[in-house]
Design an enzyme around this catalytic site. Structure first.
Site, PDB file in Angstrom:
ATOM      1  N   HIS A  74       0.840  -1.208   0.000  1.00  0.00           N
ATOM      2  CA  HIS A  74       0.000   0.000   0.000  1.00  0.00           C
ATOM      3  C   HIS A  74       0.878   1.262   0.000  1.00  0.00           C
ATOM      4  O   HIS A  74       0.668   2.171  -0.806  1.00  0.00           O
ATOM      5  CB  HIS A  74      -0.893  -0.051   1.250  1.00  0.00           C
ATOM      6  CG  HIS A  74      -1.786   1.131   1.440  1.00  0.00           C
ATOM      7  ND1 HIS A  74      -3.154   1.060   1.353  1.00  0.00           N
ATOM      8  CD2 HIS A  74      -1.516   2.443   1.733  1.00  0.00           C
ATOM      9  CE1 HIS A  74      -3.682   2.243   1.589  1.00  0.00           C
ATOM     10  NE2 HIS A  74      -2.702   3.109   1.820  1.00  0.00           N
ATOM     11  N   GLU A  75       1.870   1.290   0.886  1.00  0.00           N
ATOM     12  CA  GLU A  75       2.745   2.459   0.990  1.00  0.00           C
ATOM     13  C   GLU A  75       3.685   2.569  -0.208  1.00  0.00           C
ATOM     14  O   GLU A  75       4.003   3.673  -0.663  1.00  0.00           O
ATOM     15  CB  GLU A  75       3.548   2.410   2.286  1.00  0.00           C
ATOM     16  CG  GLU A  75       2.700   2.486   3.551  1.00  0.00           C
ATOM     17  CD  GLU A  75       1.848   3.736   3.614  1.00  0.00           C
ATOM     18  OE1 GLU A  75       2.262   4.775   3.068  1.00  0.00           O
ATOM     19  OE2 GLU A  75       0.752   3.683   4.195  1.00  0.00           O
ATOM     20  N   HIS A  78       1.909   4.368  -2.949  1.00  0.00           N
ATOM     21  CA  HIS A  78       1.988   5.816  -2.745  1.00  0.00           C
ATOM     22  C   HIS A  78       3.341   6.356  -3.198  1.00  0.00           C
ATOM     23  O   HIS A  78       3.431   7.359  -3.907  1.00  0.00           O
ATOM     24  CB  HIS A  78       1.828   6.154  -1.254  1.00  0.00           C
ATOM     25  CG  HIS A  78       0.437   6.038  -0.727  1.00  0.00           C
ATOM     26  ND1 HIS A  78      -0.658   6.596  -1.349  1.00  0.00           N
ATOM     27  CD2 HIS A  78      -0.033   5.450   0.401  1.00  0.00           C
ATOM     28  CE1 HIS A  78      -1.742   6.358  -0.637  1.00  0.00           C
ATOM     29  NE2 HIS A  78      -1.392   5.657   0.433  1.00  0.00           N
ATOM     30  N   ASP A 169      -5.816   8.702   3.599  1.00  0.00           N
ATOM     31  CA  ASP A 169      -5.874   8.917   2.149  1.00  0.00           C
ATOM     32  C   ASP A 169      -7.173   9.599   1.723  1.00  0.00           C
ATOM     33  O   ASP A 169      -7.166  10.499   0.878  1.00  0.00           O
ATOM     34  CB  ASP A 169      -5.742   7.568   1.423  1.00  0.00           C
ATOM     35  CG  ASP A 169      -4.389   6.920   1.678  1.00  0.00           C
ATOM     36  OD1 ASP A 169      -3.407   7.656   1.882  1.00  0.00           O
ATOM     37  OD2 ASP A 169      -4.312   5.686   1.679  1.00  0.00           O
TER      38      ASP A 169
END
Length: 370
Positions: A74-75, A78, A169
């Site tokens: 997930h990170e 980003h 987010d």
């Protein structure tokens, strides 16, 4: 005291694990292992082939690791989108509340912020979909349990991050959308206020159902407040240049003087740090903190050049103070020499910025009141 360890790099991005991650892994493993039959019932698995015991706790630990691998992906999503939009990423930290991508600066363009923010939850949804498909196509009850539960965790992760509670987010997406219709500072404050509202709700619910939700609420409230304050500070400082706030009378020290002599200068001039100058060139910064590296009985024969900070960043008189504030926080430096055509013309410290900030804040408050 170091609270994180670096475990490697992915796409050139340092990955760090905070010590709180150990606590969370154990907590999640215990929670899953103790409630394996209840979870199986929720997932609609009639015979998971498990009972509470060593195997269930082992599966709980594997799922806890799987969750944090999902958070890392997930990170990374980003971070990769940030890099592709020319935004540098300092590191990714995995800790108590999941993961954080530490960007050198937040996207100022609304469309870029939406892309950077949305890709994280989208990656969690993708992991959730893949693990769900895997869970419904295999026959091993244990693997079905693990894949379906990991799928559920990722769907929850995506949904939770899409809540419009800044700084998650969803809150960043909300801020970007609001910024299309109002000033960036006002958009940030609005999104942060909404985030604080959600934090209060989470905290109240957590008091009755889950204390961990209270901790999450506290984190959201503090992070939303800090983001709002940071953006406001940058806005206030945006019209200032370094030359407006720097101290022009600068005392320098020679790299060859002893630490004892340096400490006498600290006492005499009441400053805790001085640029180190050699042959008309600034080669470092010597601070009171640097002198503490030296034992008392060694200060007379230890020179400044042996202990001074050599990771030097200089600025020019025309640099913006808002950019300098970002630089100061990223580098964790308290003072910057100011050079013009290679010549030392001043120094700017955190105290200089805070003094100007207090004056401008009071001035803005006065203008609003009249």
């Amino acid at each position: 005291m170091k609270t994180s360890i670096k475990i490697g790099k992915i796409y050139g991005i340092p990955i760090k694990l905070h010590f709180t991650l150990i606590f969370v892994l154990v907590l999640i493993a215990w929670s899953i292992g103790s409630n394996v039959l209840l979870i199986a019932d929720i997932l609609g698995i009639d015979e998971p082939g498990l009972s509470v015991g060593f195997e269930s706790y082992l599966i709980g630990f594997i799922l806890a690791v799987g969750l944090f691998v999902s958070v890392l992906i997930h990170e990374l999503a980003h971070s990769i989108v940030s890099i592709r939009n020319n935004i540098k990423v300092k590191e990714i930290s995995l800790w108590l509340f999941g993961g954080v991508s530490n960007l050198e600066e937040m996207p100022s363009d609304s469309n870029t912020e939406i892309k950077v923010s949305a890709v994280g939850p989208l990656s969690s949804l993708a992991i959730g979909a893949v693990t769900y498909i895997g869970g419904v196509t295999i026959t091993s009850s244990v693997l079905i349990f693990m894949l379906l539960y990991l799928s559920l965790l990722n769907f929850i992760l995506a949904g939770f991050n899409l809540i419009p509670a800044f700084p998650m987010d969803g809150g960043r997406i909300l801020r970007a959308l609001l910024a299309k219709k109002m000033p960036y500072v006002k958009a940030t404050k609005t999104a942060a206020d909404i985030g604080k509202g959600f934090a209060i709700i989470f905290g109240i619910v957590g008091l009755f159902y889950n204390i961990f939700l209270v901790l999450i609420a506290f984190f959201i409230y503090i992070a939303a407040s800090q983001e709002s304050q940071s953006v406001m500070l940058k806005e206030i400082l945006s019209d200032l240049q370094v030359k407006n706030i720097m101290s022009k009378e600068v005392k320098t020290v020679s790299p060859d003087i002893s630490v004892k002599e340096f400490l006498k200068m600290v006492t005499t001039y009441q400053h805790t740090g001085f640029p180190v100058e050699s042959d008309g060139r600034i080669i470092g910064i010597m601070t009171l903190a640097d002198s503490k590296k030296v034992a008392d009985h060694d200060i007379s024969h230890t020179t400044v050049k042996e202990v001074m900070g050599e990771d030097l960043v200089c600025v020019t008189p025309e640099d913006g103070v808002d950019k300098l504030w970002d630089l100061m926080n990223r580098k964790r430096f308290g003072r910057f020499p100011v050079l013009e055509n290679g010549k030392l013309v001043g120094i700017v410290t955190r105290s200089d910025i805070m003094r100007s900030l207090n004056i401008l804040t009071d001035l803005n408050a006065f203008r609003r009141s009249v």
